[in-house]
Scaffold this active site. Sequence first.
Site, PDB file in Angstrom:
ATOM      1  N   CYS A 105       2.693  11.311   7.066  1.00 34.85           N
ATOM      2  CA  CYS A 105       3.332  10.011   6.830  1.00 34.85           C
ATOM      3  C   CYS A 105       2.944   9.442   5.460  1.00 34.85           C
ATOM      4  O   CYS A 105       3.438   9.938   4.450  1.00 34.85           O
ATOM      5  CB  CYS A 105       3.025   9.054   7.986  1.00 34.85           C
ATOM      6  SG  CYS A 105       4.194   7.692   8.053  1.00 34.85           S
TER       7      CYS A 105
ATOM      8  N   HIS B 184       3.240  11.841  12.747  1.00 31.85           N
ATOM      9  CA  HIS B 184       1.768  11.778  12.875  1.00 31.85           C
ATOM     10  C   HIS B 184       1.248  12.774  13.913  1.00 31.85           C
ATOM     11  O   HIS B 184       0.977  12.360  15.048  1.00 31.85           O
ATOM     12  CB  HIS B 184       1.355  10.371  13.325  1.00 31.85           C
ATOM     13  CG  HIS B 184       1.552   9.300  12.313  1.00 31.85           C
ATOM     14  ND1 HIS B 184       0.578   8.904  11.436  1.00 31.85           N
ATOM     15  CD2 HIS B 184       2.632   8.527  12.039  1.00 31.85           C
ATOM     16  CE1 HIS B 184       1.033   7.933  10.658  1.00 31.85           C
ATOM     17  NE2 HIS B 184       2.286   7.690  11.009  1.00 31.85           N
TER      18      HIS B 184
ATOM     19  N   GLU C 105      -1.606  13.748  14.289  1.00 31.11           N
ATOM     20  CA  GLU C 105      -2.966  13.340  14.677  1.00 31.11           C
ATOM     21  C   GLU C 105      -2.956  12.398  15.873  1.00 31.11           C
ATOM     22  O   GLU C 105      -3.993  12.151  16.478  1.00 31.11           O
ATOM     23  CB  GLU C 105      -3.695  12.707  13.482  1.00 31.11           C
ATOM     24  CG  GLU C 105      -3.188  11.348  13.006  1.00 31.11           C
ATOM     25  CD  GLU C 105      -1.965  11.441  12.070  1.00 31.11           C
ATOM     26  OE1 GLU C 105      -1.311  12.510  12.018  1.00 31.11           O
ATOM     27  OE2 GLU C 105      -1.655  10.422  11.413  1.00 31.11           O
TER      28      GLU C 105
HETATM   29  N1  GLN Z   1       5.395   3.206   5.392  1.00 27.22           N
HETATM   30  C1  GLN Z   1       4.058   3.619   5.086  1.00 27.22           C
HETATM   31  C2  GLN Z   1       3.851   3.830   3.600  1.00 27.22           C
HETATM   32  O1  GLN Z   1       4.673   3.530   2.814  1.00 27.22           O
HETATM   33  C3  GLN Z   1       3.668   4.874   5.813  1.00 27.22           C
HETATM   34  C4  GLN Z   1       3.530   4.590   7.265  1.00 27.22           C
HETATM   35  C5  GLN Z   1       2.586   5.489   7.992  1.00 27.22           C
HETATM   36  O2  GLN Z   1       1.776   6.233   7.406  1.00 27.22           O
HETATM   37  N2  GLN Z   1       2.646   5.400   9.280  1.00 27.22           N
HETATM   38  O3  GLN Z   1       2.820   4.299   3.235  1.00 27.22           O
END
Ligand code: GLN
Length: 193
Positions: free
Chosen positions: A79, A173, A175
């Site tokens: 992410c 994710h 994790e």
């Molecule tokens: N939207 C977040 C960002 O710009 C990422 C979100 C996340 O890691 N769950 O970093």
Amino acid sequence: MPDIGILALQGDVAEHVRAVEEAGARAVPVRRLAEIEAADGIVIPGGESTTLWRLAVAFDLLDPLRKLIAGGMPAFGSCAGMIMLADRLADGASGQQVLGGIDMTVRRNAYGRQIDSFERPVVLDGLGDEPYHAVFIRAPWAEQVGPGVSVLGTDGGRIVAVQQGPLLATAFHPELTPDRRVHELFVSMVKGT
Ligand code: GLN
């Protein structure tokens, strides 16, 4: 057993520590350059990429880490970590810098506000027929990838998992769920370098 550093600036560090250990490597939370250099690979956790960027600058880690990754250090980003590993950013915050490494353009918060968190099955190339239960939280996607990038998974045609050499990134994710296939893939990539 390889030592995998979990970049401990912000985000879901503890979850990655546990996932890496369950995947058969030693997990070490890292925030100093010497600790990072001592690791065999690094995980950039999910969290908030603008915060990761600012803290990496404050800790004098952005350029050194960028060089380590460009020099072949295995890295896995989920992410916000996927955003950090992108060579190019779409919809980044003003002045937002990333580590780069993967020849892709990643769009931040790509799924938009109304569906900013959801869970969906994603079939991951090379990781068996069983779909992966993927958790997306204000997730990015990759809009474009270069010829050296393998697309490992898509969601409704959007690229959500990629690998380029020793670099791995997921928009979701792994994790946060018990299925360890993604972390096991990363551990095997680290062992292979
Ligand atoms: N939207 C977040 C960002 O710009 C990422 C979100 C996340 O890691 N769950 O970093």
